[in-house]
Design an enzyme around this catalytic site. Structure first.
Site, PDB file in Angstrom:
ATOM      1  N   PHE A 174       0.852  -1.199   0.000  1.00  0.00           N
ATOM      2  CA  PHE A 174       0.000   0.000   0.000  1.00  0.00           C
ATOM      3  C   PHE A 174       0.878   1.236   0.000  1.00  0.00           C
ATOM      4  O   PHE A 174       0.669   2.172  -0.754  1.00  0.00           O
ATOM      5  CB  PHE A 174      -0.923  -0.014   1.228  1.00  0.00           C
ATOM      6  CG  PHE A 174      -1.796   1.211   1.325  1.00  0.00           C
ATOM      7  CD1 PHE A 174      -3.012   1.260   0.650  1.00  0.00           C
ATOM      8  CD2 PHE A 174      -1.405   2.316   2.072  1.00  0.00           C
ATOM      9  CE1 PHE A 174      -3.816   2.392   0.721  1.00  0.00           C
ATOM     10  CE2 PHE A 174      -2.202   3.452   2.141  1.00  0.00           C
ATOM     11  CZ  PHE A 174      -3.410   3.483   1.463  1.00  0.00           C
ATOM     12  N   ASP A 175       1.877   1.232   0.884  1.00  0.00           N
ATOM     13  CA  ASP A 175       2.765   2.391   1.037  1.00  0.00           C
ATOM     14  C   ASP A 175       4.182   1.963   0.684  1.00  0.00           C
ATOM     15  O   ASP A 175       5.035   1.806   1.537  1.00  0.00           O
ATOM     16  CB  ASP A 175       2.674   2.904   2.483  1.00  0.00           C
ATOM     17  CG  ASP A 175       3.472   4.176   2.703  1.00  0.00           C
ATOM     18  OD1 ASP A 175       3.939   4.771   1.710  1.00  0.00           O
ATOM     19  OD2 ASP A 175       3.642   4.570   3.873  1.00  0.00           O
ATOM     20  N   ASN A 230      -2.341  -8.157  -8.866  1.00  0.00           N
ATOM     21  CA  ASN A 230      -1.347  -7.164  -9.269  1.00  0.00           C
ATOM     22  C   ASN A 230      -0.112  -7.862  -9.816  1.00  0.00           C
ATOM     23  O   ASN A 230       0.233  -8.974  -9.413  1.00  0.00           O
ATOM     24  CB  ASN A 230      -1.002  -6.224  -8.105  1.00  0.00           C
ATOM     25  CG  ASN A 230       0.143  -6.736  -7.261  1.00  0.00           C
ATOM     26  OD1 ASN A 230       1.314  -6.556  -7.597  1.00  0.00           O
ATOM     27  ND2 ASN A 230      -0.193  -7.424  -6.165  1.00  0.00           N
ATOM     28  N   GLY A 264       5.530  -5.568  -9.935  1.00  0.00           N
ATOM     29  CA  GLY A 264       6.946  -5.861 -10.170  1.00  0.00           C
ATOM     30  C   GLY A 264       7.885  -4.904  -9.458  1.00  0.00           C
ATOM     31  O   GLY A 264       8.900  -4.471 -10.014  1.00  0.00           O
ATOM     32  N   PHE A 265       7.568  -4.596  -8.183  1.00  0.00           N
ATOM     33  CA  PHE A 265       8.439  -3.746  -7.342  1.00  0.00           C
ATOM     34  C   PHE A 265       8.761  -2.421  -8.027  1.00  0.00           C
ATOM     35  O   PHE A 265       9.918  -1.993  -8.123  1.00  0.00           O
ATOM     36  CB  PHE A 265       9.758  -4.460  -6.983  1.00  0.00           C
ATOM     37  CG  PHE A 265       9.620  -5.644  -6.070  1.00  0.00           C
ATOM     38  CD1 PHE A 265       8.440  -5.914  -5.389  1.00  0.00           C
ATOM     39  CD2 PHE A 265      10.698  -6.502  -5.865  1.00  0.00           C
ATOM     40  CE1 PHE A 265       8.323  -7.011  -4.541  1.00  0.00           C
ATOM     41  CE2 PHE A 265      10.593  -7.593  -5.013  1.00  0.00           C
ATOM     42  CZ  PHE A 265       9.414  -7.852  -4.357  1.00  0.00           C
ATOM     43  N   SER A 297       7.212 -12.387  -3.660  1.00  0.00           N
ATOM     44  CA  SER A 297       6.381 -11.758  -4.684  1.00  0.00           C
ATOM     45  C   SER A 297       6.441 -12.608  -5.946  1.00  0.00           C
ATOM     46  O   SER A 297       7.522 -13.030  -6.362  1.00  0.00           O
ATOM     47  CB  SER A 297       6.891 -10.350  -4.997  1.00  0.00           C
ATOM     48  OG  SER A 297       6.325  -9.932  -6.223  1.00  0.00           O
ATOM     49  N   ASN A 343       5.973 -11.500  -8.870  1.00  0.00           N
ATOM     50  CA  ASN A 343       6.139 -10.624 -10.030  1.00  0.00           C
ATOM     51  C   ASN A 343       7.578 -10.232 -10.336  1.00  0.00           C
ATOM     52  O   ASN A 343       7.822  -9.397 -11.195  1.00  0.00           O
ATOM     53  CB  ASN A 343       5.284  -9.364  -9.837  1.00  0.00           C
ATOM     54  CG  ASN A 343       3.817  -9.711  -9.633  1.00  0.00           C
ATOM     55  OD1 ASN A 343       3.272 -10.518 -10.384  1.00  0.00           O
ATOM     56  ND2 ASN A 343       3.203  -9.155  -8.608  1.00  0.00           N
ATOM     57  N   THR A 344       8.535 -10.797  -9.600  1.00  0.00           N
ATOM     58  CA  THR A 344       9.948 -10.592  -9.906  1.00  0.00           C
ATOM     59  C   THR A 344      10.529 -11.960 -10.255  1.00  0.00           C
ATOM     60  O   THR A 344      10.551 -12.848  -9.398  1.00  0.00           O
ATOM     61  CB  THR A 344      10.674  -9.963  -8.703  1.00  0.00           C
ATOM     62  OG1 THR A 344      10.177  -8.642  -8.510  1.00  0.00           O
ATOM     63  CG2 THR A 344      12.182  -9.895  -8.921  1.00  0.00           C
ATOM     64  N   LYS A 362       9.002 -13.125   4.707  1.00  0.00           N
ATOM     65  CA  LYS A 362       7.630 -13.179   4.155  1.00  0.00           C
ATOM     66  C   LYS A 362       7.555 -14.239   3.072  1.00  0.00           C
ATOM     67  O   LYS A 362       8.273 -14.167   2.071  1.00  0.00           O
ATOM     68  CB  LYS A 362       7.227 -11.813   3.592  1.00  0.00           C
ATOM     69  CG  LYS A 362       5.792 -11.794   3.067  1.00  0.00           C
ATOM     70  CD  LYS A 362       5.293 -10.377   2.862  1.00  0.00           C
ATOM     71  CE  LYS A 362       3.865 -10.367   2.326  1.00  0.00           C
ATOM     72  NZ  LYS A 362       3.350  -8.994   2.174  1.00  0.00           N
ATOM     73  N   ASN A 380       2.182 -13.852   1.178  1.00  0.00           N
ATOM     74  CA  ASN A 380       2.118 -12.910   0.061  1.00  0.00           C
ATOM     75  C   ASN A 380       0.929 -13.294  -0.855  1.00  0.00           C
ATOM     76  O   ASN A 380       0.155 -14.171  -0.515  1.00  0.00           O
ATOM     77  CB  ASN A 380       3.447 -12.955  -0.707  1.00  0.00           C
ATOM     78  CG  ASN A 380       3.822 -11.603  -1.269  1.00  0.00           C
ATOM     79  OD1 ASN A 380       2.990 -10.932  -1.876  1.00  0.00           O
ATOM     80  ND2 ASN A 380       5.057 -11.198  -1.076  1.00  0.00           N
ATOM     81  N   GLY A 401      -6.399 -11.905   2.679  1.00  0.00           N
ATOM     82  CA  GLY A 401      -7.863 -11.941   2.602  1.00  0.00           C
ATOM     83  C   GLY A 401      -8.601 -11.589   3.869  1.00  0.00           C
ATOM     84  O   GLY A 401      -9.814 -11.773   3.943  1.00  0.00           O
ATOM     85  N   TYR A 460      -4.616  -5.650   3.367  1.00  0.00           N
ATOM     86  CA  TYR A 460      -4.518  -4.574   2.387  1.00  0.00           C
ATOM     87  C   TYR A 460      -5.776  -4.560   1.514  1.00  0.00           C
ATOM     88  O   TYR A 460      -6.536  -3.587   1.515  1.00  0.00           O
ATOM     89  CB  TYR A 460      -3.243  -4.751   1.546  1.00  0.00           C
ATOM     90  CG  TYR A 460      -3.042  -3.784   0.386  1.00  0.00           C
ATOM     91  CD1 TYR A 460      -3.990  -2.824   0.049  1.00  0.00           C
ATOM     92  CD2 TYR A 460      -1.880  -3.828  -0.370  1.00  0.00           C
ATOM     93  CE1 TYR A 460      -3.791  -1.948  -1.009  1.00  0.00           C
ATOM     94  CE2 TYR A 460      -1.671  -2.952  -1.440  1.00  0.00           C
ATOM     95  CZ  TYR A 460      -2.634  -2.020  -1.759  1.00  0.00           C
ATOM     96  OH  TYR A 460      -2.446  -1.159  -2.809  1.00  0.00           O
TER      97      TYR A 460
HETATM   98  C1  FMN Z   1      -1.458  -3.869  -5.161  1.00  0.00           C
HETATM   99  C2  FMN Z   1      -0.666  -4.737  -4.223  1.00  0.00           C
HETATM  100  C3  FMN Z   1       0.700  -4.537  -4.093  1.00  0.00           C
HETATM  101  C4  FMN Z   1       1.443  -5.323  -3.226  1.00  0.00           C
HETATM  102  N1  FMN Z   1       2.781  -5.095  -3.088  1.00  0.00           N
HETATM  103  C5  FMN Z   1       3.493  -5.809  -2.186  1.00  0.00           C
HETATM  104  C6  FMN Z   1       4.861  -5.537  -1.976  1.00  0.00           C
HETATM  105  O1  FMN Z   1       5.436  -4.626  -2.563  1.00  0.00           O
HETATM  106  N2  FMN Z   1       5.534  -6.300  -1.073  1.00  0.00           N
HETATM  107  C7  FMN Z   1       4.922  -7.306  -0.353  1.00  0.00           C
HETATM  108  O2  FMN Z   1       5.573  -7.947   0.477  1.00  0.00           O
HETATM  109  N3  FMN Z   1       3.612  -7.581  -0.539  1.00  0.00           N
HETATM  110  C8  FMN Z   1       2.894  -6.855  -1.422  1.00  0.00           C
HETATM  111  N4  FMN Z   1       1.562  -7.126  -1.594  1.00  0.00           N
HETATM  112  C9  FMN Z   1       0.971  -8.260  -0.852  1.00  0.00           C
HETATM  113  C10 FMN Z   1       0.287  -7.823   0.430  1.00  0.00           C
HETATM  114  O3  FMN Z   1       1.198  -7.258   1.339  1.00  0.00           O
HETATM  115  C11 FMN Z   1      -0.383  -9.038   1.098  1.00  0.00           C
HETATM  116  O4  FMN Z   1       0.608  -9.983   1.449  1.00  0.00           O
HETATM  117  C12 FMN Z   1      -1.400  -9.702   0.189  1.00  0.00           C
HETATM  118  O5  FMN Z   1      -2.065  -8.755  -0.614  1.00  0.00           O
HETATM  119  C13 FMN Z   1      -2.445 -10.494   0.980  1.00  0.00           C
HETATM  120  O6  FMN Z   1      -3.175  -9.666   1.854  1.00  0.00           O
HETATM  121  P1  FMN Z   1      -4.609  -9.013   1.451  1.00  0.00           P
HETATM  122  O7  FMN Z   1      -5.442 -10.129   0.859  1.00  0.00           O
HETATM  123  O8  FMN Z   1      -5.159  -8.495   2.748  1.00  0.00           O
HETATM  124  O9  FMN Z   1      -4.324  -7.942   0.478  1.00  0.00           O
HETATM  125  C14 FMN Z   1       0.801  -6.354  -2.468  1.00  0.00           C
HETATM  126  C15 FMN Z   1      -0.572  -6.539  -2.596  1.00  0.00           C
HETATM  127  C16 FMN Z   1      -1.313  -5.753  -3.457  1.00  0.00           C
HETATM  128  C17 FMN Z   1      -2.804  -5.987  -3.576  1.00  0.00           C
END
Ligand code: FMN
Length: 360
Positions: free
Chosen positions: A63-64, A110, A113-114, A177, A179-180, A219, A248, A299, A320
């Site tokens: 998110f941030d 998503n 890709g960092f 992740s 995406n990398t 993670k 993740n 979730g 998130y």
């Molecule tokens: C748009 C988006 C970007 C994300 N970017 C990252 C990231 O940069 N690094 C990371 O560790 N997880 C990232 N996540 C994963 C979340 O931190 C979390 O592990 C995952 O979305 C499951 O939780 P949620 O279902 O509550 O979203 C991202 C998730 C979303 C939806």
């Protein structure tokens, strides 16, 4: 919680997800964020790794990404926030569109890709923030990643950890992740042990005093076989990693999903991930004998979901995607529902409930 934020949510949904997200971060950084002014019920207070949390509900990474609004999210009611993933060097990420809202499934996909501006501005922000840490309302974690082109992934984690460790309450190495390319291979036994060893050394270089070192958390992905999970648990116990975030986003697409965008490539988050993540939380708790604190993530969208994560073995919970659909009013609601569930079952603290779903 002001009504203006729930009013704005449907407006934000008219924009493509990434533009809506950018606008949200900008508004938060201008101080226009929601405020949860209710004091958290003392039953929610918990202590993990020697850190005090007002409540166990945290904002997960992504998110941030640039650590632009951690304090705004703490003010919105989260008990802790995690910013990142940050990579050593700036990089653009994947081509757009790369973020999708799956409304029919209360999910997101998503493949960012960092994308991000790299360590320099991130460290600049958190170092300034650390100077006014007395005002902080909850722990801050940095989530560290590697640049796409870096071959020796562990080297990037060393760089990231060394740069941020003096300013954070906890560290997360994101090796999960989807995406990398190649990143998730770092969850393999030998490569993981090597990365952790080097990460622990980087932490010690940055913060020599042992009792001041931030805990190191790994993670992991929700797409691991039973053998991979037990390898990871063994490495974690051997190397003295302090915690595990489970999980993740997933590359799975559960069969009951109905949204037409479900076939987009990338990591799936939100409601369909919940049962998958919950099972892995329970498994990792069992495999580590409950000795390594777990952050349960995936979730979570209600107090009942957070409670289930805790009963499965999570000491802390993150979310998130549910925020995208429910807005910030969700945070106080989850906390109140969690209070009610803990009281209903006679728990005097979150810590007393951790892992109790595994007994009997
Ligand atoms: C748009 C988006 C970007 C994300 N970017 C990252 C990231 O940069 N690094 C990371 O560790 N997880 C990232 N996540 C994963 C979340 O931190 C979390 O592990 C995952 O979305 C499951 O939780 P949620 O279902 O509550 O979203 C991202 C998730 C979303 C939806």
């Amino acid at each position: 919680m002001t009504d203006i934020h729930s009013f704005l949510l449907p407006v934000l949904r008219l924009f493509p997800p990434e533009a809506a997200h950018r606008a949200t971060i900008r508004a938060l950084s201008w101080g226009m964020g929601p405020r949860d002014r209710t004091a958290d019920d003392p039953v929610l207070a918990t202590s993990v790794w020697g850190l005090d949390f007002r409540n166990p509900i945290g904002l997960s990474a992504g998110f941030d990404k640039g650590a632009e609004v951690p304090d705004a999210m703490l003010a919105a009611g989260f008990g802790f926030v995690e910013a990142g993933t940050v990579t050593p060097l700036p990089q653009p990420g994947n081509p757009k569109p790369r973020m999708f809202r799956l409304s029919a499934d209360k999910a997101a996909i998503n493949r960012l890709g960092f994308n991000g501006t790299g360590l320099a501005p991130y460290v600049d922000r958190i170092s300034k923030r650390a100077k006014r840490a007395a005002a902080s309302r909850g722990p801050f974690g940095a989530n560290i990643g590697k640049n796409k082109v870096t071959e020796d992934g562990a080297a990037d984690y060393e760089i990231g950890i060394e740069a941020v460790a003096p300013y954070v309450d906890y560290l997360v190495t994101n090796i999960s992740s989807p995406n990398t390319p190649g990143l998730r291979a770092m969850q393999g036994r030998e490569i993981l042990a090597d990365m952790i060893g080097r990460a622990l050394h980087a932490r010690a270089r940055a913060v020599p005093e042992k009792d001041k070192q931030p805990p190191l958390i790994i993670k992991i992905a929700p797409d691991l076989t039973a053998a991979e999970r037990s390898d990871i648990a063994a490495v974690i116990l051997e190397t003295g990693v302090d915690g595990i975030t489970v999980a993740n986003t997933t590359v799975q697409r559960p069969a009951d999903m109905t949204d037409p965008q479900a076939s987009e490539a990338g990591g799936l988050s939100g409601a369909p991930l919940f049962p998958i993540a919950l099972e892995i939380v329970a498994d990792m708790y069992r495999l580590t004998g409950g000795k390594v604190p777990i952050i349960g993530c995936g979730g979570v969208a209600s107090g009942a979901d957070a409670y289930a994560m805790i009963r499965a073995g999570a000491s802390l919970v993150q979310l998130y995607t549910a925020l995208v659909f429910r807005g910030p009013a969700l945070i106080p609601r989850i906390k109140q529902d969690l209070v009610d569930l803990l009281r209903r079952d006679g728990f005097s603290s979150v810590a007393n409930a951790v892992g109790t779903g595994q007994e009997g």
